[in-house]
Scaffold this active site. Structure first.
Site, PDB file in Angstrom:
ATOM      1  N   HIS A  73      40.567  42.307  30.475  1.00 44.68           N
ATOM      2  CA  HIS A  73      39.252  41.670  30.535  1.00 44.68           C
ATOM      3  C   HIS A  73      38.179  42.682  30.924  1.00 44.68           C
ATOM      4  O   HIS A  73      37.108  42.733  30.309  1.00 44.68           O
ATOM      5  CB  HIS A  73      39.287  40.521  31.541  1.00 44.68           C
ATOM      6  CG  HIS A  73      40.259  39.440  31.190  1.00 44.68           C
ATOM      7  ND1 HIS A  73      39.869  38.177  30.790  1.00 44.68           N
ATOM      8  CD2 HIS A  73      41.610  39.432  31.160  1.00 44.68           C
ATOM      9  CE1 HIS A  73      40.934  37.440  30.544  1.00 44.68           C
ATOM     10  NE2 HIS A  73      42.004  38.182  30.762  1.00 44.68           N
TER      11      HIS A  73
ATOM     12  N   TRP B 227      45.268  40.570  23.568  1.00 44.14           N
ATOM     13  CA  TRP B 227      44.292  40.631  22.466  1.00 44.14           C
ATOM     14  C   TRP B 227      43.562  41.965  22.419  1.00 44.14           C
ATOM     15  O   TRP B 227      43.211  42.453  21.344  1.00 44.14           O
ATOM     16  CB  TRP B 227      43.295  39.477  22.553  1.00 44.14           C
ATOM     17  CG  TRP B 227      42.419  39.414  21.344  1.00 44.14           C
ATOM     18  CD1 TRP B 227      41.057  39.491  21.294  1.00 44.14           C
ATOM     19  CD2 TRP B 227      42.843  39.282  19.973  1.00 44.14           C
ATOM     20  NE1 TRP B 227      40.612  39.416  19.992  1.00 44.14           N
ATOM     21  CE2 TRP B 227      41.693  39.280  19.157  1.00 44.14           C
ATOM     22  CE3 TRP B 227      44.099  39.161  19.356  1.00 44.14           C
ATOM     23  CZ2 TRP B 227      41.755  39.168  17.764  1.00 44.14           C
ATOM     24  CZ3 TRP B 227      44.161  39.048  17.979  1.00 44.14           C
ATOM     25  CH2 TRP B 227      42.994  39.057  17.202  1.00 44.14           C
TER      26      TRP B 227
ATOM     27  N   ASP C  38      48.203  34.309  26.348  1.00 44.44           N
ATOM     28  CA  ASP C  38      47.784  34.223  24.942  1.00 44.44           C
ATOM     29  C   ASP C  38      48.684  35.014  24.006  1.00 44.44           C
ATOM     30  O   ASP C  38      48.630  34.830  22.781  1.00 44.44           O
ATOM     31  CB  ASP C  38      46.348  34.743  24.806  1.00 44.44           C
ATOM     32  CG  ASP C  38      46.198  36.189  25.294  1.00 44.44           C
ATOM     33  OD1 ASP C  38      46.721  36.501  26.381  1.00 44.44           O
ATOM     34  OD2 ASP C  38      45.559  37.007  24.595  1.00 44.44           O
ATOM     35  N   GLN C  39      49.529  35.869  24.557  1.00 41.20           N
ATOM     36  CA  GLN C  39      50.267  36.832  23.741  1.00 41.20           C
ATOM     37  C   GLN C  39      51.193  36.209  22.697  1.00 41.20           C
ATOM     38  O   GLN C  39      51.239  36.692  21.553  1.00 41.20           O
ATOM     39  CB  GLN C  39      51.030  37.791  24.655  1.00 41.20           C
ATOM     40  CG  GLN C  39      50.118  38.594  25.575  1.00 41.20           C
ATOM     41  CD  GLN C  39      50.827  39.227  26.750  1.00 41.20           C
ATOM     42  OE1 GLN C  39      52.053  39.355  26.753  1.00 41.20           O
ATOM     43  NE2 GLN C  39      50.076  39.624  27.761  1.00 41.20           N
TER      44      GLN C  39
ATOM     45  N   ASP D 216      33.044  36.343  31.849  1.00 35.63           N
ATOM     46  CA  ASP D 216      34.361  35.938  31.392  1.00 35.63           C
ATOM     47  C   ASP D 216      34.554  34.462  31.755  1.00 35.63           C
ATOM     48  O   ASP D 216      34.160  34.032  32.839  1.00 35.63           O
ATOM     49  CB  ASP D 216      35.416  36.797  32.105  1.00 35.63           C
ATOM     50  CG  ASP D 216      36.797  36.667  31.503  1.00 35.63           C
ATOM     51  OD1 ASP D 216      37.354  35.556  31.551  1.00 35.63           O
ATOM     52  OD2 ASP D 216      37.317  37.680  31.007  1.00 35.63           O
TER      53      ASP D 216
ATOM     54  N   ALA E 169      48.358  55.921  29.949  1.00 34.47           N
ATOM     55  CA  ALA E 169      48.210  56.730  28.740  1.00 34.47           C
ATOM     56  C   ALA E 169      46.917  56.337  28.025  1.00 34.47           C
ATOM     57  O   ALA E 169      46.478  55.190  28.120  1.00 34.47           O
ATOM     58  CB  ALA E 169      49.405  56.519  27.820  1.00 34.47           C
TER      59      ALA E 169
END
Length: 463
Positions: free
Chosen positions: A22, A357, A378-379, A127, A337
């Protein structure tokens, strides 16, 4: 995006939810608006503002200096150690952190709302998980509020249909695919406690019509969106990556420079996922067996304050002989990374992802195929859209098998399906084509370009 120069003076206050996916999306969007002349105020705890700035990729080093960061001090955060042996993959260890941060931010944010709106109108972008600030803003007539949604229209629709038991519109059965228990009960309790629903004039979504036009149109007909403007402004992350850090590049980028074009699988499961030792060993077996080049980011889920994180003993001790066995063909990165840089690199062909997302948008925008391994929230629905609707990836682990340890053979099979087998050529072709369409949409005349321009026109009239 190449918009015409404007004299944009209306101030914008951006309030993110204090979790990496987010923070990242809202900071990218803040920088995008700042590049078009708006004075941007970005407000969160000092800890999470540091996190957002520290992990920012893709922009020049000067870009964040155009934003006023309001680093709100908060007391020490509660302990937040991730549990690799949890019965589910949701980052429950962070719920007390989020709860504490929101509690301590409310009063300073309310004061900031009054201060910034005292002499001129103010645009608030927050948000949805920070709806407390929306409720307070509703009491001030000079503030115009918009929500920034960090999940796609497809997933928002699917949740809506599930909660209301609505039937799927004809031809869209995919929206009601059964995907139970995406979030634990304690998260729904957290949402209810912080009054998730708050008034707003419109909704910004990090997506584009190129990706999910029919779902955007359906979402606009739902009760929570009727009468509100919807602006699909994605992708908000940069499409031309600028290495803004001074000093040497990350070693994984130097390693990528030496690999053939479109030959590497990037493996990373986001900032909220911690896997068991047994599962990590199976992933290692699958990567080794596949014989494909790869970069694997091996790290624990974030804790509340990333500045206090040290190299974890578990990360350091895991799979020590694995590095030697795959030397030259694979690279393990233990820690953070530069994901956007990796996905933008010409040697990267596919992305094994948890399907947050933010990661989906970055991967699709760069034209790489996705190997989906959803963990929570949500994945699972994001992964379903990627594999079944867009057809730019394959499922690594089915949601109904989420409680099982996935064997290395399955990991190998998924990688080969995309990288070796004949069908993978078509998947990679579609992914490349989708990336080109997404990027084209951000140029003059494209859908995302026009949507951002519409939002700019909409808020500029308030000044």
């Amino acid at each position: 995006m190449g918009f015409p120069n404007r004299d944009n003076k209306i101030p914008i206050l951006v309030v993110p939810f204090p979790a990496q996916g987010h923070l990242n999306q809202l900071l990218h969007f803040s920088l995008l608006l700042s590049s078009h002349g708006f004075p941007i105020h970005f407000a969160s705890s000092s800890i999470h503002n540091h996190q957002a700035r520290h992990r920012l990729r893709g922009w020049s080093s000067a870009s964040p200096h155009n934003i006023t960061f309001h680093d709100i001090p908060i007391p020490s955060l509660p302990p937040s150690n991730p549990n690799p042996n949890s019965t589910h993959n949701f980052p429950s260890h962070l719920i007390p952190v989020w709860d504490s941060v929101i509690h301590h931010l409310r009063s300073p944010l309310s004061s900031l709302l009054h201060s910034l709106s005292s002499s001129s109108p103010l645009i608030l972008i927050h948000d949805p998980l920070m709806s407390i600030v929306g409720h307070d803003a509703a009491l001030i007539p000079s503030i115009h509020t918009f929500k920034f949604q960090c999940i796609p229209a497809f997933t928002a629709l699917a949740f809506t249909y599930e909660l209301s038991s609505k039937p799927s519109p004809q031809g869209n059965d995919i929206l009601v695919s059964p995907l139970p228990n995406c979030c634990p009960e304690e998260f729904w309790t957290f949402l209810m406690k912080h009054d998730y629903e708050s008034p707003c004039e419109g909704v910004l979504i990090n997506t584009s019509r190129t990706i999910e036009e029919p779902f955007i149109d359906l979402l606009a007909k739902e009760d929570d969106f009727v009468g509100k403007k919807i602006f699909t402004v994605g992708p908000v992350s940069p499409l031309t990556v600028t290495d803004h850090k001074s000093g040497p590049r990350h070693p994984c980028l130097e390693w990528l420079d030496k690999q053939p074009a479109r030959s590497v699988v990037y493996v990373a499961f986001g900032s909220t996922t911690t896997m068991s030792d047994e599962q990590l060993k199976e992933i290692a077996l699958g990567l080794e067996k596949s014989k494909q080049r790869f970069i694997w980011v091996l790290r624990e889920a974030d804790r509340g304050d990333i500045s206090k994180e040290e190299e974890l003993a578990r990360e350091k001790s895991l799979l020590l002989d694995f590095d030697k066995r795959v030397e030259g063909r694979g690279m393990v990165v233990r820690g953070w990374a530069p994901q956007l840089d990796i996905l933008a690199h010409g040697s990267t062909a596919a992305f094994m992802s948890h399907c947050g997302w933010n990661s989906c948008m970055e991967g699709m925008s760069m034209g790489v195929a996705l190997l989906t391994w959803p963990m929570h929230s949500d994945q699972p629905r994001n992964a379903l859209m990627v594999t079944e609707y867009l057809k730019v990836g394959v499922m690594v682990r089915e949601w109904e098998k989420r409680d099982e340890v996935l064997k290395g053979e399955k990991v190998d099979e998924a990688i080969r399906k995309v990288m070796v087998r004949e069908g993978g050529v078509e998947i990679r072709r579609r992914a490349k084509e989708l990336g080109e369409r997404i990027r084209s949409g951000t140029k003059e005349g494209g859908s995302s370009y026009e949507q951002l321009l519409a939002f700019i026109d909409n808020i500029s009239r308030y000044y």
